[in-house]
Scaffold this motif. Structure first.
Motif, mmCIF file in Angstrom:
data_model
loop_
_atom_site.group_PDB
_atom_site.id
_atom_site.type_symbol
_atom_site.label_atom_id
_atom_site.label_comp_id
_atom_site.label_asym_id
_atom_site.label_seq_id
_atom_site.Cartn_x
_atom_site.Cartn_y
_atom_site.Cartn_z
ATOM 1 N N ILE A 70 -7.746 6.003 7.054
ATOM 2 C CA ILE A 70 -8.256 5.134 5.997
ATOM 3 C C ILE A 70 -9.473 4.380 6.545
ATOM 4 N N PRO A 71 -10.613 4.481 5.868
ATOM 5 C CA PRO A 71 -11.791 3.758 6.353
ATOM 6 C C PRO A 71 -11.478 2.260 6.425
ATOM 7 N N LYS A 72 -11.965 1.662 7.458
ATOM 8 C CA LYS A 72 -11.662 0.258 7.731
ATOM 9 C C LYS A 72 -11.955 -0.653 6.543
ATOM 10 N N TYR A 74 -11.722 -0.205 3.435
ATOM 11 C CA TYR A 74 -10.755 -0.168 2.341
ATOM 12 C C TYR A 74 -9.719 -1.278 2.471
ATOM 13 N N PHE A 75 -9.427 -1.643 3.724
ATOM 14 C CA PHE A 75 -8.385 -2.636 3.950
ATOM 15 C C PHE A 75 -8.795 -4.028 3.501
ATOM 16 N N SER A 76 -10.111 -4.241 3.493
ATOM 17 C CA SER A 76 -10.578 -5.580 3.121
ATOM 18 C C SER A 76 -10.470 -5.822 1.626
ATOM 19 N N VAL A 82 -4.647 -6.863 3.738
ATOM 20 C CA VAL A 82 -5.275 -6.804 5.055
ATOM 21 C C VAL A 82 -4.600 -7.791 6.008
ATOM 22 N N ALA A 86 -3.572 -5.233 8.782
ATOM 23 C CA ALA A 86 -4.687 -4.882 9.655
ATOM 24 C C ALA A 86 -4.473 -5.334 11.090
ATOM 25 N N LYS A 87 -3.527 -6.201 11.281
ATOM 26 C CA LYS A 87 -3.343 -6.748 12.612
ATOM 27 C C LYS A 87 -2.672 -5.794 13.593
ATOM 28 N N CYS A 89 -2.730 -2.042 13.854
ATOM 29 C CA CYS A 89 -3.106 -0.677 13.489
ATOM 30 C C CYS A 89 -3.696 0.095 14.650
ATOM 31 N N ILE A 119 -8.695 3.814 10.299
ATOM 32 C CA ILE A 119 -7.382 3.273 10.619
ATOM 33 C C ILE A 119 -6.353 4.378 10.382
ATOM 34 N N ARG A 121 -3.094 5.407 9.000
ATOM 35 C CA ARG A 121 -2.395 4.692 7.916
ATOM 36 C C ARG A 121 -1.115 3.985 8.376
ATOM 37 N N ILE A 127 -5.696 3.958 0.390
ATOM 38 C CA ILE A 127 -6.312 5.268 0.157
ATOM 39 C C ILE A 127 -5.875 5.837 -1.190
#
Lengths: 491, 491
Positions: A70-72, A74-76, A82, A86-87, A89, A119, A121, A127
């Motif tokens: 998953i492109p970084k 996308y999480f934002s 996030v 995100a912490k 991964c 990232i 997943r 995604i």
């Protein structure tokens, strides 16, 4: 002979770790925090997948497969998501290795740096919702009822086979709906489905409930959970189902044209169960001698062991067992004959006991002569010698009885360990010494929840769905409460 | 109505790409080189998995699951393996992200750098053989017959849905044996199994053969392959089976005590098929109107479409179709009734044609009155109206006939496009203009193979197992050769 396992009463944790490895379920990989699911453990996972997958399909869901990466950025897009994920991964930053200057070892090629990190997943909302934007245009495309069986990665600090590992296997359902109520019903439907399948096939008694705000999934409006109680009095979250509201739809701009021609954001859910369920099976059903598997998900339901001294005896006995096997297999029962000459019967008995095979059958020369056969139940260790001609009837009876008995046993234990508590001193004493599900009043604030957690390590497992309204006072603050919640220490 | 697809004869490549997306098989993900396997495509993959998995289990193999991540140093252990794979890997270097200083975007946390980078598996020999070291001690532990269904990642520059993507799904078998001949037989057994299952279920005619040294798997002593020929005259490697000798056993120090008490290295194999097979299904069987799926792996074997004008007509017709469906389902046939009111019959006809559903059934008021029903075969487009009471017999006949016909059609095309060539000018002309499998003599050297590849883009697909010894001269160098090999341009 097999060395005995640690006893549950001496060291529950050591008993679990050793049993999981020795019964052939899983082991720690050399890769930090990852596990290897061994063939016997994987065979159980295949059974679990089969029963859940059938239930998903019966309720109209289809399977698909979305990318591992998953492109970084996308999480934002979904703010609380996030924060929650995100912490922890695994981050892919490069796409090539090269031979080092020593000509032997390999190093990351610094020229092959990704412009945007990927990232691995930890969950696939980001995604999948970015895809739903293209898949959903009109009410005719709804509901979207998609499930995925996959691996996910969460960088865990303290890991434990099946219960918590860096990589694990799971299914994740992701649905989109035209109305709020349909999405809410879907989240509840999947919760009930989880409980039904876990009860009917895995023989696991579970409590259905709502998570407190603090324990909610990062990105959900509502998180439902099924909570299990282990033999040591600790809780295990066995599955969750989330009502996402329009959060991901808004974050990823997923809209549809409704029947009146108006554009609206869709409503979402997600829900998942994992290989953790295998840990629950062990911790709820097994005893000091090994696993006790529910017949409906046991890879081997009946093991047959020939007892013989001579090669001639062996041949006649194995022939008889093979004919018994054929008869049982025709009735849909899975049977293994272990006629290996390299191990003694006593070793085999202990080994299959450790592996939790529901029924063990032994046949010796004496039995053969009298056309009798010996059966042992794994759950009660009851032994019985019966005429061979009654074998399949007896096996069918026992498989059903074992399935019912181990469920009942686990349920009784859960009920015995579920206690109503009204003062904090007793609460602390119970949590510290015997665990269990403690039904207590709570004032509904995260502050109180966190203080109780800090002082006792107990968390709110859930607000039970079948709880009743009842006036009371928070066990910690004394503030008013109108419903009991379940506290427990959890895995 | 559906817009027509590009024609195969105009632009085979555009036809393939559009068909894969529009029939609901797969689409490109926003993540570079990755694909999303859509529900209809995944349903086909589930069917493919089921038939291969059953064949693996029947031959004594068990499934397990090994970690996604492989420590970088493991790759250095088998010298040719690292050469072949380490160049195109996704590398995990960090395990945490953090919120950037702008408070919104997220960045890699530089303090969370791994001491040893992890490679996302491109194939699992390294991690599995490092495990076999612990699993294998004695001849009693052999053979070790393990398979894994998983995702793998190879950093490809030019990607294509199903045929070549950064991430794909596959199965990888990894076996260990006590003797060389047992391992050699295993590699061949799996090759034959692949061909049998692909022929009997996927209706794919394949050529079994040996890879030249240059095309061999990185780390194998011998690589066997099954090669398919697409309708455009290009070849597709549909699966491989490798005899590894003792290479990985030596690299990872996997030894066993034999029956005489001596320590020896074990002998290995590995073998795999991937989601690429779905690409083969499309490119071998489909036509300008869409997919043509073999009935044995079609997720929907029969689609039923009601033709009506009024709600009353619709109700009676759907009722009749439902009773037909029940009858067919009881015979193990998968049937979908598409009674959506939001699409017209003409649209549905074209849609299921594009999706390759083997048999389409339509029922209108007139049919209902006369108790007749209309069927259309997807492969030949033959149409037939029969008494409803004969439906299940007709469907069973046709499903069998379609399965046989599309195999035969693909086989005939393969045979027509397999040409014996003895001079290089003709060879070049054929490769450039029509493709196909070209049976030519080759002097056995990698140098010649590479020159031919450079000049014509044709590679040696395989040295066919059923080829005959035959004296001849290399088509390129004129040096002696005793066997023809198959050249083709390949996907």
């Amino acid at each position: 002979m097999l060395a005995p396992l640690p006893k549950r009463s001496d060291n529950f944790s050591a008993w679990y770790n050793e049993l999981v490895v020795r019964s052939g379920l899983a082991e720690n990989a050399s890769v930090r925090g990852c596990m290897i699911i061994k063939p016997y453990g994987y065979a159980i996972w295949e059974k679990i997948q089969a029963v859940f997958d059938a239930a998903f399909k019966k309720t109209g869901h289809v399977n698909a497969y979305f990318p591992l990466f998953i492109p970084k950025s996308y999480f934002s897009k979904e703010a609380s998501h996030v924060e929650g994920f995100a912490k922890e991964c695994a981050v892919v930053t490069h796409y090539r290795l090269k031979t080092a200057e020593d000509g032997v070892s390999i190093v990351v090629d610094p020229t092959a740096k990704l412009t945007e990190e990927l990232i691995v997943r930890p969950t696939s909302e980001a995604i999948i919702w970015s895809t739903y934007k293209d898949w959903i245009q009109s009410y005719r495309d709804l509901p979207m009822l998609v499930n995925q069986w996959s691996n996910v990665v969460r960088w865990e600090m303290r890991t434990r086979l099946f219960l918590r590992s860096t990589e694990f296997l799971w299914q994740e359902g992701h649905t989109a709906h035209a109305t709020q109520s349909e999405a809410e019903l879907e989240a509840l439907q999947m919760l009930h489905l989880y409980e039904d399948v876990a009860r009917d096939y895995l023989a696991l008694p579970l409590i259905k409930g709502l998570k407190s705000q603090n324990e909610r999934f990062a990105g959900a409006e509502t998180t439902y959970t099924i909570e299990a109680l282990m033999q040591d009095g600790k809780a295990l979250q066995a599955g969750t189902s989330h009502y996402l509201g329009q959060r991901f739809a808004k974050a990823f701009d997923v809209m549809f044209t409704n029947r009146s021609g108006l554009r609206e954001h869709v409503w979402g859910t997600s829900w998942g169960i994992t290989t953790r369920l295998i840990g629950a099976l062990v911790m709820m059903h097994a005893d000091d001698d090994g696993l006790i598997l529910p017949p409906k998900i046991a890879p081997i339901q009946v093991v047959m062991i020939p007892i013989y001294k001579t090669a001639i005896e062996r041949m006649a006995i194995v022939e008889q067992l093979t004919s018994c096997q054929t008869e049982l297999v025709a009735k849909g029962i899975s049977v293994k004959i272990d006629d290996r000459d390299t191990y003694k019967p006593g070793y085999k008995f202990a080994d299959y006991e450790q592996k939790g095979v529901p029924i063990r059958v032994a046949l010796g020369p004496n039995d053969l002569q009298h056309q009798t056969i010996e059966l042992v139940r794994r759950d009660t260790k009851a032994k019985k010698t019966i005429p061979i001609q009654n074998l399949s009837e007896q096996v069918e009876d026992w498989l059903e009885a074992i399935q019912a008995n181990i469920y009942q046993r686990a349920l009784t234990l859960q009920q015995q360990q579920t206690l109503v508590v009204d003062d904090y001193a007793t609460f602390k004493e119970l949590i510290a010494n015997q665990g269990g599900f403690l039904l207590a009043h709570w004032d509904g604030t995260t502050a109180t929840e966190l203080k109780i957690k800090e002082e006792t390590k107990a968390t709110i497992r859930c607000i039970p769905l079948d709880g009743v309204e009842e006036e009371g006072k928070c066990i910690y603050t004394g503030n008013p409460s109108n419903r009991r919640v379940i506290f427990a220490q959890a895995y």
